[in-house]
Design a protein around this motif. Structure first.
Motif, PDB file in Angstrom:
ATOM      1  N   UNK A 205       0.683  -1.172  -0.240  1.00 25.10           N
ATOM      2  CA  UNK A 205       0.094   0.110   0.158  1.00 25.10           C
ATOM      3  C   UNK A 205       0.851   1.337  -0.092  1.00 25.10           C
ATOM      4  N   UNK A 206       0.347   2.420  -0.732  1.00 25.09           N
ATOM      5  CA  UNK A 206       1.017   3.601  -0.600  1.00 25.09           C
ATOM      6  C   UNK A 206       0.194   4.462   0.160  1.00 25.09           C
ATOM      7  N   UNK A 207       0.570   5.373   0.999  1.00 22.62           N
ATOM      8  CA  UNK A 207      -0.307   6.074   1.907  1.00 22.62           C
ATOM      9  C   UNK A 207      -0.003   7.481   1.240  1.00 22.62           C
ATOM     10  N   UNK A 208      -1.384   8.167   0.950  1.00 23.71           N
ATOM     11  CA  UNK A 208      -1.373   9.570   0.589  1.00 23.71           C
ATOM     12  C   UNK A 208      -1.747  10.599   1.819  1.00 23.71           C
ATOM     13  N   UNK A 209      -0.801  11.693   2.129  1.00 23.37           N
ATOM     14  CA  UNK A 209      -1.078  12.503   3.290  1.00 23.37           C
ATOM     15  C   UNK A 209      -1.205  13.686   2.925  1.00 23.37           C
ATOM     16  N   UNK A 210      -1.616  14.600   4.000  1.00 24.76           N
ATOM     17  CA  UNK A 210      -1.638  15.788   3.876  1.00 24.76           C
ATOM     18  C   UNK A 210      -0.099  16.561   4.213  1.00 24.76           C
ATOM     19  N   UNK A 211       0.173  17.315   3.150  1.00 25.87           N
ATOM     20  CA  UNK A 211       1.619  17.848   3.274  1.00 25.87           C
ATOM     21  C   UNK A 211       1.773  18.663   4.585  1.00 25.87           C
ATOM     22  N   UNK A 212       0.741  19.412   5.044  1.00 24.90           N
ATOM     23  CA  UNK A 212       1.007  20.170   6.135  1.00 24.90           C
ATOM     24  C   UNK A 212       0.754  19.522   7.339  1.00 24.90           C
TER      25      UNK A 212
ATOM     26  N   UNK B 202       0.638  16.161   7.835  1.00 23.25           N
ATOM     27  CA  UNK B 202       1.161  14.846   7.534  1.00 23.25           C
ATOM     28  C   UNK B 202       0.230  13.656   7.998  1.00 23.25           C
ATOM     29  N   UNK B 203      -1.077  14.248   8.096  1.00 31.11           N
ATOM     30  CA  UNK B 203      -2.174  13.267   8.377  1.00 31.11           C
ATOM     31  C   UNK B 203      -2.611  12.405   7.297  1.00 31.11           C
ATOM     32  N   UNK B 204      -2.833  10.916   7.458  1.00 31.17           N
ATOM     33  CA  UNK B 204      -3.208   9.980   6.332  1.00 31.17           C
ATOM     34  C   UNK B 204      -4.466  10.441   5.589  1.00 31.17           C
ATOM     35  N   UNK B 205      -4.484  10.568   4.325  1.00 32.25           N
ATOM     36  CA  UNK B 205      -5.908  10.955   3.700  1.00 32.25           C
ATOM     37  C   UNK B 205      -6.467   9.573   3.133  1.00 32.25           C
ATOM     38  N   UNK B 206      -5.638   8.921   2.467  1.00 36.48           N
ATOM     39  CA  UNK B 206      -6.100   7.394   2.111  1.00 36.48           C
ATOM     40  C   UNK B 206      -4.978   6.601   1.885  1.00 36.48           C
ATOM     41  N   UNK B 207      -5.285   5.210   1.488  1.00 38.20           N
ATOM     42  CA  UNK B 207      -4.126   4.238   1.077  1.00 38.20           C
ATOM     43  C   UNK B 207      -4.720   3.738  -0.267  1.00 38.20           C
ATOM     44  N   UNK B 208      -3.686   3.375  -1.333  1.00 33.42           N
ATOM     45  CA  UNK B 208      -3.923   2.877  -2.566  1.00 33.42           C
ATOM     46  C   UNK B 208      -3.014   1.491  -2.755  1.00 33.42           C
ATOM     47  N   UNK B 209      -3.679   0.563  -2.893  1.00 31.53           N
ATOM     48  CA  UNK B 209      -2.725  -0.736  -3.059  1.00 31.53           C
ATOM     49  C   UNK B 209      -2.087  -0.895  -4.283  1.00 31.53           C
ATOM     50  N   UNK B 210      -0.894  -1.386  -4.416  1.00 29.84           N
ATOM     51  CA  UNK B 210      -0.168  -1.828  -5.720  1.00 29.84           C
ATOM     52  C   UNK B 210       0.659  -2.884  -5.411  1.00 29.84           C
ATOM     53  N   UNK B 211       1.010  -3.584  -6.418  1.00 25.72           N
ATOM     54  CA  UNK B 211       1.621  -4.845  -6.627  1.00 25.72           C
ATOM     55  C   UNK B 211       3.198  -4.675  -6.453  1.00 25.72           C
TER      56      UNK B 211
ATOM     57  N   UNK C 214      -2.066  11.340  -9.517  1.00 26.96           N
ATOM     58  CA  UNK C 214      -3.403  11.242  -8.691  1.00 26.96           C
ATOM     59  C   UNK C 214      -4.032  10.008  -8.205  1.00 26.96           C
ATOM     60  N   UNK C 215      -3.966   8.907  -9.156  1.00 27.18           N
ATOM     61  CA  UNK C 215      -4.610   7.771  -8.745  1.00 27.18           C
ATOM     62  C   UNK C 215      -3.748   6.682  -8.589  1.00 27.18           C
ATOM     63  N   UNK C 216      -2.363   6.613  -8.700  1.00 32.97           N
ATOM     64  CA  UNK C 216      -1.154   5.957  -8.263  1.00 32.97           C
ATOM     65  C   UNK C 216      -1.193   4.749  -9.529  1.00 32.97           C
TER      66      UNK C 216
END
Ligand code: DDQ
Ligand code: CA
Length: 271
Positions: free
Chosen positions: A114-121, A123-132, A162-164
């Motif tokens: 999984x990759x974690x997308x965060x708020x840059x300011x 640092x809070x987690x916004x969402x996770x996107x799976x990858x292989x 944007x979508x990874x």
């Protein structure tokens, strides 16, 4: 008794790390290097940070760190190395490369898928996107508005920022260019800069500059950087890892896993 066992287990892991660092402390300097690092300055670096991602944006040095139970994302002061804000990852996640895209940060994990997308300011987690596959290094190529990712192999993956989602691949010739490397121990932390991709090569004191059109690698010799570590720190450090371009210059900040210093360097041609 239990406490004693735990102490032994921790000591064994730490000894393993020291061995690991020992193996990598003095790789032979590359004979075919077209570039070499000249050290211009140095600043402190948190010696507990197992550096996996480094990027300098708007005067803030963002750092992602690894190891299970010790992974984090930080905002640090590039001049002093002071950690201004830090958020820990879940204990089962092993943090890897990071890159800033607009108001967010993408943070890879090694084998968690999984990759974690965060708020840059915040640092809070916004969402996770799976990858292989594995996650190692990450950077954002602004010219083509795409992410570039490494997985330890010789091949880089392009992804939608944007979508990874994967959008393409680039095979490099790093295996042929860096002596003593293994096919699954190659491209690590990344930096998109000056129309190229700069990549740490795992367990080597080199940076591979990858031509993003052809995949051709120019080897940069970073031996001079490790030589600037304080003598008493050399046996405790892990590999050279972490490249952050300094915007508006041809200079970079480089550091390593558990390194007590960050170095400001310039890559100059050797011949
Ligand atoms: N990777 O970052 C190169 C992808 C993986 C590194 C895994 C290193 C584990 C070593 C643990 C002991 C060091 C304190
Ligand atoms: Ca980087």
């Amino acid at each position: 008794m239990r406490a004693v066992l735990v102490i032994f287990a921790v000591a064994a892991v730490l000894a393993g790390c020291a061995d690991d660092a020992g193996d990598t402390a003095t790789p032979p300097p590359p004979a075919n290097a077209g570039l070499r690092a000249e050290v211009l300055a140095e600043s402190p670096h948190d010696p507990r940070a197992f550096t996996q991602g480094l990027e300098l944006v708007d005067g803030v040095l963002y750092e992602g760190t690894g190891l299970e139970g010790r992974s984090s994302i930080r905002r640090t002061d590039p001049a002093t190395g002071e950690v201004r804000a830090s958020v820990d990852l879940d204990r089962d996640l092993f943090g890897e490369g990071i890159t800033v895209v607009g108001p967010t940060i993408w943070q890879l994990t090694w084998r968690n898928g999984v990759v974690i997308q965060r708020d840059r300011n915040t640092l809070a987690e916004l969402r996770r996107v799976p990858y292989t596959g594995e996650g190692w290094g990450l950077c954002h190529d602004p010219a083509a508005d795409r992410l570039i990712m490494s997985d330890g192999s010789d091949t880089l993956t392009f992804r939608d920022p944007r979508t990874f989602a994967e959008t393409g691949r680039l095979r490099t010739d790093v295996l042929a260019k860096v002596p003593g490397t293994r096919p699954d121990e190659l491209l690590n932390e990344l930096e998109c800069a000056h129309g190229a991709v700069y990549a740490n090569v795992w367990k080597q004191d080199v940076i591979a500059r990858v031509d993003v059109r052809s995949g051709e690698v120019t080897v940069a010799d970073l031996t001079a950087v490790r030589a600037r570590l304080p003598e008493d720190a050399r046996k405790d450090v892990d590999v050279l890892n972490g490249i952050a371009a300094i915007p508006g210059t041809d200079e970079f900040l480089v550091t390593g896993k558990l390194w007590p210093r960050t170095f400001r360097v310039k890559l100059v041609t050797t011949r």
